[in-house]
Design a protein around this motif. Structure first.
Motif, PDB file in Angstrom:
ATOM      1  N   ARG A   1      51.930  55.612  81.380  1.00  0.00           N
ATOM      2  CA  ARG A   1      51.361  56.429  82.451  1.00  0.00           C
ATOM      3  C   ARG A   1      49.863  56.194  82.591  1.00  0.00           C
ATOM      4  NH1 ARG A   1      52.089  63.011  83.309  1.00  0.00           N
ATOM      5  NH2 ARG A   1      50.913  63.114  85.280  1.00  0.00           N
ATOM      6  N   LYS A   2      49.172  56.044  81.486  1.00  0.00           N
ATOM      7  CA  LYS A   2      47.743  55.744  81.523  1.00  0.00           C
ATOM      8  C   LYS A   2      47.583  54.235  81.447  1.00  0.00           C
ATOM      9  CE  LYS A   2      43.297  56.816  79.355  1.00  0.00           C
ATOM     10  NZ  LYS A   2      42.604  57.527  78.242  1.00  0.00           N
ATOM     11  N   ASN A   3      47.124  53.640  82.552  1.00  0.00           N
ATOM     12  CA  ASN A   3      46.975  52.198  82.611  1.00  0.00           C
ATOM     13  C   ASN A   3      45.808  51.852  83.527  1.00  0.00           C
ATOM     14  OD1 ASN A   3      48.116  51.555  85.475  1.00  0.00           O
ATOM     15  ND2 ASN A   3      49.612  52.954  84.541  1.00  0.00           N
ATOM     16  N   GLU A   4      45.452  50.583  83.598  1.00  0.00           N
ATOM     17  CA  GLU A   4      44.284  50.153  84.361  1.00  0.00           C
ATOM     18  C   GLU A   4      44.558  49.934  85.839  1.00  0.00           C
ATOM     19  OE1 GLU A   4      43.013  46.054  83.665  1.00  0.00           O
ATOM     20  OE2 GLU A   4      44.798  45.786  82.384  1.00  0.00           O
ATOM     21  N   PHE A   5      45.803  50.124  86.269  1.00  0.00           N
ATOM     22  CA  PHE A   5      46.154  49.823  87.651  1.00  0.00           C
ATOM     23  C   PHE A   5      46.312  51.064  88.527  1.00  0.00           C
ATOM     24  CE2 PHE A   5      47.914  46.470  84.925  1.00  0.00           C
ATOM     25  CZ  PHE A   5      47.260  45.361  85.457  1.00  0.00           C
ATOM     26  N   TYR A   6      46.761  52.190  87.949  1.00  0.00           N
ATOM     27  CA  TYR A   6      47.111  53.354  88.758  1.00  0.00           C
ATOM     28  C   TYR A   6      46.542  54.637  88.166  1.00  0.00           C
ATOM     29  CZ  TYR A   6      50.477  49.985  90.511  1.00  0.00           C
ATOM     30  OH  TYR A   6      51.046  48.855  91.029  1.00  0.00           O
ATOM     31  N   SER A   7      46.444  55.645  89.044  1.00  0.00           N
ATOM     32  CA  SER A   7      45.987  56.960  88.636  1.00  0.00           C
ATOM     33  C   SER A   7      46.998  57.594  87.693  1.00  0.00           C
ATOM     34  CB  SER A   7      45.778  57.848  89.863  1.00  0.00           C
ATOM     35  OG  SER A   7      45.609  59.200  89.484  1.00  0.00           O
ATOM     36  N   PHE A   8      46.505  58.467  86.832  1.00  0.00           N
ATOM     37  CA  PHE A   8      47.368  59.193  85.910  1.00  0.00           C
ATOM     38  C   PHE A   8      48.266  60.166  86.672  1.00  0.00           C
ATOM     39  CE2 PHE A   8      48.314  62.522  82.751  1.00  0.00           C
ATOM     40  CZ  PHE A   8      48.713  61.752  81.672  1.00  0.00           C
ATOM     41  N   GLU A   9      47.795  60.657  87.815  1.00  0.00           N
ATOM     42  CA  GLU A   9      48.543  61.610  88.618  1.00  0.00           C
ATOM     43  C   GLU A   9      49.455  60.870  89.601  1.00  0.00           C
ATOM     44  OE1 GLU A   9      48.543  64.708  87.878  1.00  0.00           O
ATOM     45  OE2 GLU A   9      46.986  64.385  86.355  1.00  0.00           O
ATOM     46  N   PRO A  10      50.547  61.515  90.017  1.00  0.00           N
ATOM     47  CA  PRO A  10      51.482  60.856  90.951  1.00  0.00           C
ATOM     48  C   PRO A  10      50.843  60.646  92.313  1.00  0.00           C
ATOM     49  CG  PRO A  10      52.079  63.163  90.622  1.00  0.00           C
ATOM     50  CD  PRO A  10      51.020  62.846  89.610  1.00  0.00           C
ATOM     51  N   PRO A  11      51.300  59.643  93.056  1.00  0.00           N
ATOM     52  CA  PRO A  11      50.716  59.366  94.375  1.00  0.00           C
ATOM     53  C   PRO A  11      51.060  60.459  95.375  1.00  0.00           C
ATOM     54  CG  PRO A  11      52.669  58.024  94.042  1.00  0.00           C
ATOM     55  CD  PRO A  11      52.405  58.715  92.732  1.00  0.00           C
ATOM     56  N   SER A  12      50.227  60.571  96.413  1.00  0.00           N
ATOM     57  CA  SER A  12      50.462  61.541  97.469  1.00  0.00           C
ATOM     58  C   SER A  12      51.664  61.131  98.307  1.00  0.00           C
ATOM     59  CB  SER A  12      49.218  61.663  98.358  1.00  0.00           C
ATOM     60  OG  SER A  12      49.491  62.476  99.486  1.00  0.00           O
ATOM     61  N   GLU A  13      52.387  62.117  98.810  1.00  0.00           N
ATOM     62  CA  GLU A  13      53.533  61.857  99.665  1.00  0.00           C
ATOM     63  C   GLU A  13      53.148  61.755 101.132  1.00  0.00           C
ATOM     64  OE1 GLU A  13      56.718  61.215  98.910  1.00  0.00           O
ATOM     65  OE2 GLU A  13      56.132  61.178  96.799  1.00  0.00           O
TER      66      GLU A  13
END
Length: 304
Positions: free
Chosen positions: A102-114
């Motif tokens: 879940r914690k990575n260098e490509f994406y936010s820790f929080e889910p994307p907006s719908e």
């Protein structure tokens, strides 16, 4: 009479979707278009994305977002399937798995907006973190660059030639960055795969008494019995069960994928009976790169 217990399976439905929903940040399951790579590190190169029979670049077929609950290193997990679409070959298939915590260098820790992001445009994303360039034609790793403008990137000479003939010949200048990518007639039509769970009710299976079966067989002519033996194979029974099952949800993508891709012209395009993808049972993590898995293709065979 036997009663089978209740089961649940996941079905995929191919639906049209706006471009922003099919990009990597939304973690889509989708068919066609360019791959929405999960991470930009360790992408499979042109060597493994070439057809083993004809040597031409493979086309992206579909991807499935399939995270593993309870696995921290597979919080995000996707499978990417490629195939050869060049007639009369249409033989090569390759599948790759990529997974991230879940914690990575490509994406936010929080889910994307719908909801649609304010910067959602129609421009094709041809560069990923950390600076990985993608081919203008197929969206795969592009180690080759146009020697004239140094702005356009390609996976192979074949795709560079396709783009040159389509548009790049007119736009190739060192001072001009061409963000408009034409339809090169190479990609499959693009759809989102919407996943829904199908609850299967208990199945009631009637069993005939052995005496009734023996009696009915005794009354049938020998020629009729031989005909039944030739045509009522185990495969026939499995296919009938398959048709009965998909009849509950006839719009599911499984039996109709070739039709969605407009690639159902036998003898002139890609074709298959079944594509079965096998992955590592432990889903072993090899960092942020892409691991090749196994895909088995069963052809459609004519039966007498």
């Amino acid at each position: 009479m036997a009663v089978a217990g209740p089961r649940a399976v996941e079905l995929g439905f191919a639906e049209e979707a706006p471009a922003w929903r099919l990009r990597s940040a939304q973690f889509p399951s989708k068919v066609g278009g360019r791959p929405a790579w999960l991470s930009g590190a360790g992408l499979p190169g042109p060597g493994v994305l070439a057809c083993p029979r004809c040597g031409r670049p493979l086309a992206f077929l579909l991807q499935v977002y399939a995270p593993l609950p309870g696995r921290a290193d597979a919080f995000h997990r996707s499978l990417f399937l490629f195939c050869c679409r060049e007639p009369p070959c249409c033989a090569g298939f390759r599948v790759f798995r990529n997974q991230l915590p879940r914690k990575n260098e490509f994406y936010s820790f929080e889910p994307p907006s719908e909801t649609c992001p304010p910067d959602a445009g129609e421009d094709v994303c041809l560069q990923l973190k950390p600076g990985t360039h993608l081919c203008r034609v197929c969206g795969c790793l592009a180690p080759k660059t146009c020697s004239r403008c140094h702005q356009a990137h390609y996976c192979s000479k074949e795709h560079q030639l396709i783009d040159w003939r389509s548009v790049h010949k007119q736009t190739c200048t060192p001072d001009h960055v061409d963000h408009t990518v034409p339809d090169h007639n190479f990609l499959f039509p693009e759809f989102e795969i919407v996943i829904e769970t199908e609850d299967i009710m208990p199945e009631v299976i009637e069993k005939e008494e052995d005496s009734e079966i023996i009696e009915s067989m005794g009354e049938a002519p020998e020629e009729e019995l031989e005909s039944m033996a030739r045509h009522e194979s185990r495969e026939d029974n499995i296919f009938q069960k398959f048709k009965t099952q998909i009849a509950h949800e006839p719009e599911q993508v499984m039996p109709q994928l070739l039709n969605h891709l407009k690639a159902d012209r036998l003898g002139t395009s890609v074709d298959w009976g079944i594509l079965a993808v096998f992955t590592c049972a432990e889903s072993c993590s090899l960092g942020s790169g892409y691991t090749e898995e196994f895909v088995w293709k069963q052809d459609v065979t004519d039966t007498p």
